[in-house]
Scaffold this motif. Sequence first.
Motif, PDB file in Angstrom:
ATOM      1  N   GLU A 271     -81.267 -59.539 -38.751  1.00 19.54           N
ATOM      2  CA  GLU A 271     -81.432 -59.761 -37.315  1.00 19.54           C
ATOM      3  C   GLU A 271     -80.106 -59.960 -36.594  1.00 19.54           C
ATOM      4  N   THR A 272     -79.004 -60.145 -37.331  1.00 23.16           N
ATOM      5  CA  THR A 272     -77.715 -60.377 -36.687  1.00 23.16           C
ATOM      6  C   THR A 272     -76.685 -59.374 -37.192  1.00 23.16           C
ATOM      7  N   THR A 273     -75.583 -59.282 -36.444  1.00 23.93           N
ATOM      8  CA  THR A 273     -74.514 -58.368 -36.853  1.00 23.93           C
ATOM      9  C   THR A 273     -73.933 -58.780 -38.203  1.00 23.93           C
ATOM     10  N   GLU A 274     -73.812 -60.084 -38.439  1.00 21.71           N
ATOM     11  CA  GLU A 274     -73.254 -60.559 -39.705  1.00 21.71           C
ATOM     12  C   GLU A 274     -74.170 -60.231 -40.874  1.00 21.71           C
ATOM     13  N   GLN A 275     -75.476 -60.353 -40.652  1.00 21.51           N
ATOM     14  CA  GLN A 275     -76.433 -60.013 -41.718  1.00 21.51           C
ATOM     15  C   GLN A 275     -76.378 -58.519 -42.039  1.00 21.51           C
ATOM     16  N   LEU A 276     -76.223 -57.696 -40.990  1.00 22.79           N
ATOM     17  CA  LEU A 276     -76.139 -56.253 -41.225  1.00 22.79           C
ATOM     18  C   LEU A 276     -74.857 -55.905 -41.978  1.00 22.79           C
ATOM     19  N   LYS A 277     -73.746 -56.542 -41.582  1.00 20.85           N
ATOM     20  CA  LYS A 277     -72.493 -56.299 -42.295  1.00 20.85           C
ATOM     21  C   LYS A 277     -72.590 -56.731 -43.757  1.00 20.85           C
ATOM     22  N   GLU A 278     -73.251 -57.869 -43.987  1.00 26.52           N
ATOM     23  CA  GLU A 278     -73.400 -58.346 -45.368  1.00 26.52           C
ATOM     24  C   GLU A 278     -74.260 -57.378 -46.179  1.00 26.52           C
ATOM     25  N   LYS A 279     -75.279 -56.815 -45.546  1.00 28.58           N
ATOM     26  CA  LYS A 279     -76.121 -55.819 -46.220  1.00 28.58           C
ATOM     27  C   LYS A 279     -75.279 -54.608 -46.610  1.00 28.58           C
ATOM     28  N   PHE A 280     -74.444 -54.140 -45.677  1.00 31.89           N
ATOM     29  CA  PHE A 280     -73.581 -52.995 -45.957  1.00 31.89           C
ATOM     30  C   PHE A 280     -72.542 -53.333 -47.033  1.00 31.89           C
ATOM     31  N   ARG A 281     -72.041 -54.574 -47.020  1.00 27.65           N
ATOM     32  CA  ARG A 281     -71.041 -54.978 -48.020  1.00 27.65           C
ATOM     33  C   ARG A 281     -71.656 -54.977 -49.422  1.00 27.65           C
ATOM     34  N   THR A 282     -72.897 -55.477 -49.528  1.00 28.32           N
ATOM     35  CA  THR A 282     -73.595 -55.469 -50.825  1.00 28.32           C
ATOM     36  C   THR A 282     -73.816 -54.048 -51.305  1.00 28.32           C
ATOM     37  N   GLU A 283     -74.226 -53.193 -50.373  1.00 26.25           N
ATOM     38  CA  GLU A 283     -74.431 -51.772 -50.675  1.00 26.25           C
ATOM     39  C   GLU A 283     -73.110 -51.133 -51.123  1.00 26.25           C
ATOM     40  N   GLY A 284     -72.034 -51.450 -50.400  1.00 23.04           N
ATOM     41  CA  GLY A 284     -70.722 -50.900 -50.742  1.00 23.04           C
ATOM     42  C   GLY A 284     -70.215 -51.398 -52.082  1.00 23.04           C
ATOM     43  N   LYS A 285     -70.520 -52.659 -52.412  1.00 21.27           N
ATOM     44  CA  LYS A 285     -70.078 -53.220 -53.695  1.00 21.27           C
ATOM     45  C   LYS A 285     -70.717 -52.476 -54.864  1.00 21.27           C
ATOM     46  N   GLU A 286     -71.982 -52.122 -54.735  1.00 19.12           N
ATOM     47  CA  GLU A 286     -72.665 -51.361 -55.787  1.00 19.12           C
ATOM     48  C   GLU A 286     -71.998 -50.003 -55.977  1.00 19.12           C
ATOM     49  N   ILE A 287     -71.689 -49.347 -54.866  1.00 20.30           N
ATOM     50  CA  ILE A 287     -71.029 -48.038 -54.935  1.00 20.30           C
ATOM     51  C   ILE A 287     -69.622 -48.178 -55.514  1.00 20.30           C
ATOM     52  N   TYR A 288     -68.897 -49.202 -55.067  1.00 15.88           N
ATOM     53  CA  TYR A 288     -67.529 -49.430 -55.540  1.00 15.88           C
ATOM     54  C   TYR A 288     -67.509 -49.653 -57.053  1.00 15.88           C
ATOM     55  N   ASP A 289     -68.397 -50.521 -57.545  1.00 13.45           N
ATOM     56  CA  ASP A 289     -68.439 -50.820 -58.984  1.00 13.45           C
ATOM     57  C   ASP A 289     -68.770 -49.575 -59.791  1.00 13.45           C
ATOM     58  N   ARG A 290     -69.729 -48.773 -59.296  1.00  7.79           N
ATOM     59  CA  ARG A 290     -70.125 -47.564 -60.010  1.00  7.79           C
ATOM     60  C   ARG A 290     -68.983 -46.543 -60.039  1.00  7.79           C
ATOM     61  N   GLU A 291     -68.337 -46.351 -58.895  1.00  5.40           N
ATOM     62  CA  GLU A 291     -67.256 -45.375 -58.833  1.00  5.40           C
ATOM     63  C   GLU A 291     -66.004 -45.864 -59.560  1.00  5.40           C
ATOM     64  N   LEU A 292     -65.786 -47.181 -59.582  1.00  7.51           N
ATOM     65  CA  LEU A 292     -64.646 -47.723 -60.322  1.00  7.51           C
ATOM     66  C   LEU A 292     -64.834 -47.499 -61.819  1.00  7.51           C
ATOM     67  N   ALA A 293     -66.059 -47.719 -62.297  1.00  3.97           N
ATOM     68  CA  ALA A 293     -66.345 -47.497 -63.725  1.00  3.97           C
ATOM     69  C   ALA A 293     -66.117 -46.038 -64.097  1.00  3.97           C
ATOM     70  N   GLU A 294     -66.535 -45.130 -63.220  1.00  2.77           N
ATOM     71  CA  GLU A 294     -66.345 -43.705 -63.482  1.00  2.77           C
ATOM     72  C   GLU A 294     -64.866 -43.338 -63.422  1.00  2.77           C
ATOM     73  N   SER A 295     -64.137 -43.959 -62.488  1.00  2.00           N
ATOM     74  CA  SER A 295     -62.697 -43.717 -62.385  1.00  2.00           C
ATOM     75  C   SER A 295     -61.980 -44.203 -63.637  1.00  2.00           C
ATOM     76  N   TYR A 296     -62.337 -45.376 -64.110  1.00  7.28           N
ATOM     77  CA  TYR A 296     -61.739 -45.906 -65.341  1.00  7.28           C
ATOM     78  C   TYR A 296     -62.017 -44.975 -66.515  1.00  7.28           C
ATOM     79  N   ARG A 297     -63.263 -44.496 -66.595  1.00  5.49           N
ATOM     80  CA  ARG A 297     -63.628 -43.590 -67.705  1.00  5.49           C
ATOM     81  C   ARG A 297     -62.757 -42.344 -67.675  1.00  5.49           C
ATOM     82  N   ALA A 298     -62.596 -41.757 -66.486  1.00  6.49           N
ATOM     83  CA  ALA A 298     -61.802 -40.529 -66.371  1.00  6.49           C
ATOM     84  C   ALA A 298     -60.334 -40.800 -66.704  1.00  6.49           C
ATOM     85  N   GLN A 299     -59.795 -41.910 -66.188  1.00  6.03           N
ATOM     86  CA  GLN A 299     -58.392 -42.238 -66.457  1.00  6.03           C
ATOM     87  C   GLN A 299     -58.156 -42.493 -67.949  1.00  6.03           C
ATOM     88  N   ILE A 300     -59.068 -43.214 -68.570  1.00 10.17           N
ATOM     89  CA  ILE A 300     -58.921 -43.553 -69.995  1.00 10.17           C
ATOM     90  C   ILE A 300     -59.009 -42.312 -70.860  1.00 10.17           C
TER      91      ILE A 300
END
Length: 453
Positions: A271-300
């Motif tokens: 219902e608030t701008t902060e809640q929406l930003k937090e929702k997007f941050r949680t969503e972004g964290k999932e994407i970041y963790d997944r892509e970081l793991a894939e990046s590490y795999r490729a680099q290794i």
Amino acid sequence: MPLFKVIKASNKLGGAKMEVKEVSKDKNMIVREYLFDKNDIARLEDKAVAELNRKRYHIEGFRPGRVPKEVYKLRLKEAFYEIYVADEAIKEVENELDKEELQLLLPPVIADAKFSAETGKVVVELHTEPEVKFEPAKLKLRKAKEEEVLDGYVDMRVNYVIEENAVLEPKDGQAEEGDLVKVKETVMLGEKKLRDAEEREYVLLKDDEREVVKQLFGRKKGDVVEFEKTFEKGDDKIVYKYILEVEEVYNRILPEFTDEFVKSLAIENVETTEQLKEKFRTEGKEIYDRELAESYRAQIMDQIPEIAEIEISEKTIERAVENIIDNLKEGGKYESYVQNYGSEEKLIEELRNYYLNMIKKDLVVKKIAEENNIKVDAEDIKAYAERVSVEWGVSPDRAEAIIKSRQDIRNEVVMEIVESKVAKILAEKAQIEEVSFKEQENKQEVEEEKKSE
């Protein structure tokens, strides 16, 4: 010191004694001799005759499948021993090797086979898996700063929501920065229409490098825009003609990012701008963790060949390259590969490097997986299917069914999952550098400004 060692003084093959000698060893390659005495030869003769008769080998004057041994010997002469008896001996040797469950890089290579009425010998090359030395601490990985990435993701998602909910107001004037232009788009290749008055919408932004967007700046409702765009394909140039009929120009009125605006979106528990930003941050964290793991795999996986050390025989590499070349020739691709690399010598050198890098990577992955008891289970396959289903354009259940039904795809998926689990373990022991892309961009801007002064 003896030149060879006896591995089995009385190895029973099909009820017969046979001596097996290890005659040489070069790093990971072992050469064995399997020696057959007169009694073994008699037994192999019977096997050869049975096989010839089973195949109904034709000899004039005798019924197919009923030819006596002595007739085969008389008619085939040396070939009876050099080919048919040798074949039976090789089968027995291969059966014994299967029982040993050796860890090999290549299938056993029959280097030689010589047989007569008195004695016989099969020479086998065993290209075993070499020990691999690997120090995870030598890995150097890079990662983007998490907070920087998440802040950028939140800003991007907020801007998208605002843009998506813009109010469109028709305007009579020229199209400007930020306006939305609705067109009917026709694309011609010669006389052929690739698109025929397709309705399209473009938001005009100065950073957008697309030619079609650049051409719409300053246009008004009713204008017709024509331009050509040339693409190079090899030595050929392909010219596309674009015809844009401007149907409408809209001034986009963007809503303010307020709590009231967020409530109007009717997002559950937001219902608030902060809640929406937090929702997007949680969503972004999932994407970041997944892509970081894939990046590490490729680099290794890229770095393993440089760090890993193995003692491998030149003969093993030669045999492996020969196998690859044989496969290329069978597939009718060898000549094109030679042409691409400029010469056979360069192709062979590239194949040597490819094989060495592949073996190092595979051995390290196998070693870490065994040391950490890494397995791939049904849940791993299910999670992988859910992740790739969108990319494949199918449902998660369908993606899972494809993986399970296609052995080639399943093998690739299992290897990728194992590599990801191995990479996760190795990343914990690696050197990790955190990189700020904002700082890099700022440095580039400063350098460009200095150059322009």
